[in-house]
Every structure is written in C-alpha cells, then in structure tokens.
Design a protein around this motif. Structure first.
Motif, PDB file in Angstrom:
ATOM      1  N   HIS A 103      45.914  37.237  22.304  1.00 10.68           N
ATOM      2  CA  HIS A 103      45.408  35.742  21.889  1.00 10.68           C
ATOM      3  C   HIS A 103      46.670  35.155  21.841  1.00 10.68           C
ATOM      4  O   HIS A 103      47.827  35.611  21.469  1.00 10.68           O
ATOM      5  CB  HIS A 103      45.106  36.878  20.248  1.00 10.68           C
ATOM      6  CG  HIS A 103      44.162  35.004  19.006  1.00 10.68           C
ATOM      7  ND1 HIS A 103      44.755  34.213  18.892  1.00 10.68           N
ATOM      8  CD2 HIS A 103      42.676  35.428  19.064  1.00 10.68           C
ATOM      9  CE1 HIS A 103      43.846  33.303  18.214  1.00 10.68           C
ATOM     10  NE2 HIS A 103      42.726  34.039  18.276  1.00 10.68           N
ATOM     11  N   ARG A 104      46.406  33.795  21.755  1.00 13.83           N
ATOM     12  CA  ARG A 104      47.517  32.720  21.480  1.00 13.83           C
ATOM     13  C   ARG A 104      48.380  32.420  20.579  1.00 13.83           C
ATOM     14  O   ARG A 104      49.058  31.666  21.215  1.00 13.83           O
ATOM     15  CB  ARG A 104      47.331  31.724  22.750  1.00 13.83           C
ATOM     16  CG  ARG A 104      46.420  31.829  24.091  1.00 13.83           C
ATOM     17  CD  ARG A 104      46.141  30.791  25.043  1.00 13.83           C
ATOM     18  NE  ARG A 104      45.837  31.333  26.556  1.00 13.83           N
ATOM     19  CZ  ARG A 104      45.727  30.708  27.373  1.00 13.83           C
ATOM     20  NH1 ARG A 104      45.870  29.479  26.659  1.00 13.83           N
ATOM     21  NH2 ARG A 104      45.810  31.210  28.804  1.00 13.83           N
ATOM     22  N   ASP A 105      47.451  33.070  19.978  1.00 16.17           N
ATOM     23  CA  ASP A 105      48.030  32.307  18.473  1.00 16.17           C
ATOM     24  C   ASP A 105      48.247  33.186  17.110  1.00 16.17           C
ATOM     25  O   ASP A 105      47.050  34.020  16.691  1.00 16.17           O
ATOM     26  CB  ASP A 105      47.057  31.341  17.904  1.00 16.17           C
ATOM     27  CG  ASP A 105      47.523  30.862  16.738  1.00 16.17           C
ATOM     28  OD1 ASP A 105      48.447  30.440  16.133  1.00 16.17           O
ATOM     29  OD2 ASP A 105      46.251  30.027  16.415  1.00 16.17           O
ATOM     30  N   GLU A 107      50.000  32.917  14.123  1.00 13.84           N
ATOM     31  CA  GLU A 107      49.466  33.366  13.202  1.00 13.84           C
ATOM     32  C   GLU A 107      47.736  32.788  13.198  1.00 13.84           C
ATOM     33  O   GLU A 107      47.908  33.722  11.675  1.00 13.84           O
ATOM     34  CB  GLU A 107      49.766  31.179  12.796  1.00 13.84           C
ATOM     35  CG  GLU A 107      51.742  30.873  13.058  1.00 13.84           C
ATOM     36  CD  GLU A 107      51.521  29.895  12.120  1.00 13.84           C
ATOM     37  OE1 GLU A 107      50.752  28.572  11.724  1.00 13.84           O
ATOM     38  OE2 GLU A 107      52.392  29.264  12.454  1.00 13.84           O
ATOM     39  N   ARG A 108      47.656  32.677  14.255  1.00  8.49           N
ATOM     40  CA  ARG A 108      46.026  33.216  13.652  1.00  8.49           C
ATOM     41  C   ARG A 108      45.892  34.762  13.658  1.00  8.49           C
ATOM     42  O   ARG A 108      44.928  35.194  12.193  1.00  8.49           O
ATOM     43  CB  ARG A 108      44.942  32.768  14.905  1.00  8.49           C
ATOM     44  CG  ARG A 108      43.758  33.069  14.867  1.00  8.49           C
ATOM     45  CD  ARG A 108      42.455  32.045  13.680  1.00  8.49           C
ATOM     46  NE  ARG A 108      41.459  32.691  14.373  1.00  8.49           N
ATOM     47  CZ  ARG A 108      40.178  33.021  13.680  1.00  8.49           C
ATOM     48  NH1 ARG A 108      40.663  33.863  12.291  1.00  8.49           N
ATOM     49  NH2 ARG A 108      39.224  33.627  13.733  1.00  8.49           N
TER      50      ARG A 108
END
Length: 397
Positions: A103-105, A107-108
């Motif tokens: 995953h690139r986020d 915070e998500r």
C-alpha cells in the motif's frame, strides 16, 4: 536408511504427503482468488472431514497461495469456549501487515489498524483489572466509534468491511482461514456468517476459509439459515490408491531412494489411505529399512513402532480427555461396530449398555463438544478419528 534424511519426518520435504491428491481443491481455490480480486461474486469455502485427512495442512497451503498472489491472509485455530476477538484480531493484524507492504498510503493503513485495535480491545471484559487487560500490540491509538460497540456482529461487519476496502485499494483481497471451525462459539459463528453475508452482498474482496469436522455444515446451518448459500462445502477424504502411492513415492524419490511395489501395498493396507497414517507408517518404515529400497518386510517390522506412536500421540491423547462415563460410551461404539469406521445408532448404544437413552445424552454431547464423535446422520453417531474403534478394542490386549 539415514533417519536424518527421513522425508516423512514432520516438516520434511517441499510438499507434505498430506497434500497429495489435493490438486482439485488447490486449483478451485486459485479460481476463487482470481474471481474475488476482480470483484466477481464468490462463496467462501468450508473444508470438512475426519481427523487425519490433512485439512490443517491444506488450509496452510491455501493461505500460502493467497499470500503469493499479494493477498493479506491470517490463520487461526478456534478453541472451545474461547472468544473469537483475540485470535481473529491477531490474524487480521498479520493480514494487514501483508497488505501494508504494497500500500502506498501509510496513513490509510494506520486508520485501519486503529479500527482493528478498537475491535481487539473489546476482548477485555468491562471492569477487568489492569493485569488482566490484553494489549494487542498494534502501535496506533484505537479508533472511536467503529468496530467497538461490543456487539460482535456489528463490530465484525464493520471491521471486515474496512480491512477488505484496504485490500481493494491495491487490487487484491483478504483471506481469513479458521481451523477447527466447529469450535467457534455460537454467537461468534453467527456473527461470522452475518459478516460473510454482508460482504458478499457488497462484493468486498474477502473470503473466509474454514476447516472442521464433518458436522461443521450443521453447526453453520443452525447458526444462520442462509449459511448454505454463503459457503461452498468441500469434503476432504482419505486418498485413493493412486494418490496414496504418490504420497509415498514423491518424498522418497526426492531423497533418490526407492520402495518395492509390495511395500507400497503394505503401506496402503496399514494406512487405509489416510494421510496422517501414511506419514506415520512411512516414517517408521524409512527408519527401519537397513538398505535401499524399502521392502514389505521393512514395513512389517516398522508397523508396531508406528502403531505405538499413533497410540500415544494420535489416539491416546484424545482418549485421555474422556471421562469414565464417556469412555464407556466410546467403548460401546467400538464394540458395536467391531472396530470398523462405521456409525452406530444412539438408541442401539443405549440398548447395548442397558441404559435409557436420556441418561447417555450428557456423555454423548460432551464427546461431540470434545471433538471425539460426531452426528453422522440423525440418530447415528461416529468417531471423528479414523481407526479409533480398532484402537479401543486393542487397548487391553
């Protein structure tokens, strides 16, 4: 033969004997992973069968398949009378960690971990002392107002929805694998079915793969009437002769050794094609063989050693869990079926013991709960362990 090289020892070889003959199940699960990842509807999967047929090993391989496809996957083993929140939280934490790598986020990912932590913390009963409070080891503060209501059905739907959405971000899915699924408590199994129903309606990329004893479909059906539509049931049975031979030949050939056709006959007769028994007798035969190839005589010499090991680790460990009244019930079943892997009528057992059927109900129900017997069909009962009746009849010899 060199015992260090024994390909039947636990953990030996690249592919355990228990997976021989399971190509159909592996291929079908590969299709499930592909369909779900593409947003197409697909039922979750339930594997059922007696002990010793390789359900646990197959479940582990299905998890590995999911991980190789980039899925998040977590596996748990249900325990009788144990709450589902804690083990499920640990399994989903692992699944989210699998997804976080792609995953690139960040915070998500942390947002979903916060929801998971909120769900996990509800495993601690209200008012519990500080030393009794469980900390799930998730390094973010818990979320508020999501998956933390204390109602397992509401919380599970919200949690699995959010975890599935995280996987959807990166075009993969989540697999939750549950061994000994028949031991999940009634409220938890009901919540799990409700969550699967909700997620299937929304097309979320999450599948549950359960494994358990033959009566697991009845447990699920008693929980939610629509469970039959949620799961695809696959019966895992003993291996046929060709697959049983392959389970022996493949690991032996990897060690560049051999076995005679007569020895293969003897191993199949001893094991009846049950993977756990194939491994036990194969291991003992390898250790007993003085030279290559393994012969029929080697199998005959090794059989008592294998049977002694099974008597302690496979049969005896389960028999020891039974109370005296439960052992009386088990012995009656064994005598009535003459040690064969067949079912016995519950009313016939009462007649055999000279007792009223109602007086035997507590023992029967406890044995079912302990996973030693199961209701083969209405009014009939059978052992969950192959050859258990034969073992009981030979205990006093």
């Amino acid at each position: 033969m060199d015992p260090v090289r024994n390909p039947f020892a636990p953990g030996a070889g690249q592919r355990p004997p228990e997976l021989a003959g399971r190509g159909k199940e592996l291929d079908a699960f590969d299709v499930v992973l592909e369909r779900v990842a593409r947003g197409r509807p697909e039922r979750s999967l339930v594997l059922t069968g007696l002990r010793g047929v390789g359900k646990t090993v197959l479940l582990g391989e299905l998890r590995s398949m999911a991980v190789r496809r980039g899925w998040g996957a977590g596996k748990i083993e249900a325990r009788p009378d144990a709450d589902l929140r804690r083990p499920l939280s640990a399994a989903l934490h692992r699944a989210i960690r699998d997804l976080a790598v792609q995953h690139r986020d960040p915070e998500r990912v942390d947002d979903v971990l916060a929801i998971l932590k909120a769900f996990a913390l509800r495993a601690t009963p209200p008012g519990a002392k500080l030393r009794e409070r469980w900390q799930p080891g998730i390094d973010v503060p818990p979320a508020q107002g999501r998956a933390d209501s204390g109602d397992i059905e509401i919380d599970l739907v919200e949690l699995l929805t959010d975890v599935a959405a995280l996987a959807q971000d990166i075009g993969t899915g989540v697999a939750v694998l549950i061994d000994e699924m028949q031991d999940v408590m009634p409220d938890d199994i009901s919540a799990l079915c409700a969550a699967c129903h909700e997620l299937s309606q929304s097309g979320a990329p999450l599948v549950v793969v359960g494994a358990g004893l033959p009566h697991l479909p009845a447990v699920l059906s008693a929980s939610k009437s629509y469970s039959e539509r949620l799961f695809r049931y696959v019966r895992i049975d003993r291996l046929d002769r060709a697959d049983a031979d392959q389970a022996v030949l493949a690991p032996i050939s990897r060690e560049q050794a051999g076995i005679t056709p007569e020895a293969l006959d003897a191993l199949f007769d001893a094991s009846s094609g049950y993977p756990y028994f194939i491994q036990a007798y194969g291991k003992a035969a390898w250790d007993s063989a003085p030279a290559d190839p393994i012969t029929k005589e080697d199998v005959a010499v090794a059989a008592p050693e294998a049977e002694a090991e099974l008597a302690v680790g496979f049969f005896g460990s389960r028999y020891e869990r039974a109370t005296p009244s439960e052992r009386e019930y088990l012995r009656a079943m064994a005598e009535m079926t003459e040690g064969k892997d067949e079912s016995a009528g519950t009313s016939d057992i009462a007649v055999y013991l000279g007792r009223k059927p109602s007086s035997l109900s507590p023992a029967r129900d406890s044995l079912i709960k302990k996973g030693l017997i199961f209701s083969a069909e209405r009014g009939r009962i059978a052992f969950t362990v192959p050859h258990f009746g034969r073992y009981l009849l030979t205990m006093d010899e």
